[in-house]
Design a protein around this motif. Structure first.
Motif, PDB file in Angstrom:
ATOM      1  N   LYS A   1       0.831  -1.208   0.000  1.00  0.00           N
ATOM      2  CA  LYS A   1       0.000   0.000   0.000  1.00  0.00           C
ATOM      3  C   LYS A   1       0.866   1.258   0.000  1.00  0.00           C
ATOM      4  O   LYS A   1       0.561   2.245  -0.682  1.00  0.00           O
ATOM      5  CB  LYS A   1      -0.931   0.001   1.215  1.00  0.00           C
ATOM      6  CG  LYS A   1      -1.886   1.186   1.243  1.00  0.00           C
ATOM      7  CD  LYS A   1      -2.813   1.140   2.446  1.00  0.00           C
ATOM      8  CE  LYS A   1      -3.743   2.347   2.458  1.00  0.00           C
ATOM      9  NZ  LYS A   1      -4.663   2.333   3.640  1.00  0.00           N
TER      10      LYS A   1
ATOM     11  N   SER B   1       2.175   1.628  -3.561  1.00  0.00           N
ATOM     12  CA  SER B   1       1.241   1.801  -4.677  1.00  0.00           C
ATOM     13  C   SER B   1       0.012   2.651  -4.358  1.00  0.00           C
ATOM     14  O   SER B   1      -0.743   2.986  -5.278  1.00  0.00           O
ATOM     15  CB  SER B   1       0.760   0.427  -5.139  1.00  0.00           C
ATOM     16  OG  SER B   1       0.019  -0.219  -4.100  1.00  0.00           O
ATOM     17  N   ASN B   2      -0.231   2.943  -3.078  1.00  0.00           N
ATOM     18  CA  ASN B   2      -1.458   3.617  -2.641  1.00  0.00           C
ATOM     19  C   ASN B   2      -2.702   2.774  -2.935  1.00  0.00           C
ATOM     20  O   ASN B   2      -3.805   3.313  -3.085  1.00  0.00           O
ATOM     21  CB  ASN B   2      -1.608   4.995  -3.299  1.00  0.00           C
ATOM     22  CG  ASN B   2      -0.583   5.984  -2.802  1.00  0.00           C
ATOM     23  OD1 ASN B   2      -0.263   6.023  -1.615  1.00  0.00           O
ATOM     24  ND2 ASN B   2      -0.028   6.775  -3.714  1.00  0.00           N
TER      25      ASN B   2
ATOM     26  N   ASP C   1      -4.840  -0.616  -1.523  1.00  0.00           N
ATOM     27  CA  ASP C   1      -4.993  -1.525  -0.392  1.00  0.00           C
ATOM     28  C   ASP C   1      -5.761  -2.762  -0.843  1.00  0.00           C
ATOM     29  O   ASP C   1      -6.994  -2.752  -0.936  1.00  0.00           O
ATOM     30  CB  ASP C   1      -5.731  -0.822   0.749  1.00  0.00           C
ATOM     31  CG  ASP C   1      -5.698  -1.629   2.041  1.00  0.00           C
ATOM     32  OD1 ASP C   1      -4.956  -2.628   2.096  1.00  0.00           O
ATOM     33  OD2 ASP C   1      -6.407  -1.254   2.995  1.00  0.00           O
TER      34      ASP C   1
ATOM     35  N   SER D   1      -1.112   0.842 -10.691  1.00  0.00           N
ATOM     36  CA  SER D   1      -1.440   2.153 -10.114  1.00  0.00           C
ATOM     37  C   SER D   1      -0.772   3.285 -10.886  1.00  0.00           C
ATOM     38  O   SER D   1      -1.292   4.399 -10.946  1.00  0.00           O
ATOM     39  CB  SER D   1      -1.017   2.200  -8.640  1.00  0.00           C
ATOM     40  OG  SER D   1       0.400   2.202  -8.511  1.00  0.00           O
TER      41      SER D   1
ATOM     42  N   ARG E   1       8.763   6.105  -4.018  1.00  0.00           N
ATOM     43  CA  ARG E   1       8.685   7.164  -3.003  1.00  0.00           C
ATOM     44  C   ARG E   1       9.999   7.223  -2.235  1.00  0.00           C
ATOM     45  O   ARG E   1      10.071   6.895  -1.049  1.00  0.00           O
ATOM     46  CB  ARG E   1       7.507   6.885  -2.070  1.00  0.00           C
ATOM     47  CG  ARG E   1       6.187   6.732  -2.800  1.00  0.00           C
ATOM     48  CD  ARG E   1       5.046   6.377  -1.889  1.00  0.00           C
ATOM     49  NE  ARG E   1       4.664   7.475  -1.020  1.00  0.00           N
ATOM     50  CZ  ARG E   1       3.666   7.438  -0.141  1.00  0.00           C
ATOM     51  NH1 ARG E   1       2.947   6.338  -0.036  1.00  0.00           N
ATOM     52  NH2 ARG E   1       3.392   8.461   0.619  1.00  0.00           N
TER      53      ARG E   1
END
Length: 290
Positions: A137, A140-141, A143, A179, A223
Motif C-alpha cells: 500500500k 502503490s497507494n 490496499d 497504479s 517514493r
C-alpha cells in the motif's frame, strides 16, 4: 472472449493434474513448468494442458512472464492466473472474469479478505501478509490482498504492465505498475485452502523477507523521500540515544563517554546524508516520471 488459464508450477505433480482438469472448463490451459524435478510437465499434459518448460527454476515471476508472452503472441483477450498447488478453486474463475467482461476492470485480484477466508490462515502467515499488504500500500497507494496469485487480466493490462520481477514479488510489482499506468483494478472474494500438499516449498520467514526486500526496493523507486526519510529518522533517534548515554555521566559529575559520543556523531552524519539522498532521488524520480 478468448481466455487462457495460466498455471505456473514447480514440483506440483500431486495437484497439477486436478487443477488443470477443473480449469480447462473455462478456457485453454497453459502450465509453465519452472524447472520441476518431478513429473509435473507429464501430468499437466495428460490432463489437457499445453506445457512450456523452463530448463531451470527461474522463479514464479519468470514463469508468469513466459505465460503472458504466450498469451499476447496468440491473441488471447483474458488471462487468468492461479496456483498449481490446489489452494485456489478453479470453479471460481468466472468470478474473476466477470468484471473484465463487463468492462469494469483491467486487472482483477481474488481476495481472501472479502469473504472471511483469512480465518484459516496460520497466525504467523497472517502477520506476514499484513506486513506485505501494508508495504504494498505504501508503494502503490492501493490496499488489496497483494500476495494473492488468483488473478485475471485483460489484453490492455498485459500490454501496459511491463513487469520486471522474476520471483514472488511480481504480484506486488503488478499492483504498483497498475497504479502508475491507469489500469483499472478491482477485487472479488475467493476461497482459499491451506490443507494442500507441499504448501511450503520455501522457508516462510526467508520467503517473506525476500518479498519484503523487493517491496522496499519498489518503495525506494516510487517514493524515495519516504524511504530515506524513515531511515534518516532512525539514524537521528539512534544518535539521540547514544548522545544521552554519552552525556548522562557528565551531568552526574562524571566524564563524557567518548565511544558513545563518537557513535552519536557518526549517526548524525549518516542521518543527514540519508535525508539529502532522499531529497535528491525524489527530484530525480519526479523528473523521470514527467
Amino acid at each position: 472472449m478468448r481466455t487462457l488459464i495460466l498455471i505456473p508450477a514447480y514440483n506440483e505433480e500431486l495437484t497439477v493434474g486436478s487443477v488443470v482438469a477443473l480449469a480447462k472448463k473455462y478456457g485453454d490451459v497453459l502450465v509453465v513448468d519452472d524447472g520441476s524435478a518431478d513429473r509435473t510437465s507429464e501430468i499437466a499434459q495428460r490432463a489437457g494442458a499445453v506445457v512450456i518448460r523452463h530448463s531451470a527454476n527461474r522463479g514464479k515471476g519468470a514463469a508468469l512472464k513466459t505465460g503472458f508472452e504466450y498469451a499476447l503472441s496468440r491473441g488471447y483477450e483474458i488471462v487468468v492466473t492461479l496456483d498449481a498447488d490446489g489452494q485456489h478453486n478453479p470453479d471460481e474463475i468466472p468470478l474473476l472474469m466477470e468484471p473484465i467482461i463487463r468492462g469494469k476492470a483491467d486487472l482483477v485480484i481474488g481476495s481472501r479478505y472479502l469473504n472471511g477466508s483469512k480465518k484459516g490462515i496460520p497466525v504467523y502467515r497472517r502477520l506476514g501478509l499484513w506486513v506485505l499488504n501494508k508495504s504494498t500500500k505504501v508503494a502503490s497507494n492501493v490496499d488489496v490482498d497483494s500476495q494473492s496469485g488468483f488473478r485475471a487480466l485483460n489484453r490492455r493490462a498485459l500490454e501496459r504492465l511491463d513487469l520486471n520481477s522474476d520471483g514472488y514479488s511480481i504480484e506486488t510489482d503488478m499492483i504498483v505498475k497498475a497504479s502508475e499506468r491507469e489500469i483499472k483494478l478491482v477485487e472479488v472474494p475467493i476461497s482459499v485452502r491451506y490443507d494442500v500438499p507441499n504448501r511450503h516449498k520455501k522457508n516462510p520467514l526467508t520467503h517473506g523477507l525476500g518479498v519484503l526486500a523487493s517491496i522496499i526496493g519498489l518503495i525506494g523507486y516510487k517514493r524515495p523521500l519516504l524511504l530515506f526519510g524513515v531511515l534518516s529518522l532512525i539514524s537521528f533517534i539512534t544518535a539521540g540515544i547514544l548522545g544521552y548515554m554519552a552525556l548522562k555521566p557528565y551531568y552526574q559529575g562524571g566524564n563524557v563517554y567518548l565511544t558513545q559520543a563518537i557513535g552519536a556523531g557518526i549517526f548524525v552524519i549518516i542521518g543527514i546524508q540519508l535525508f539529502i539522498a532522499g531529497l535528491t532521488l525524489n527530484v530525480l524520480a519526479r523528473m523521470v516520471r514527467e
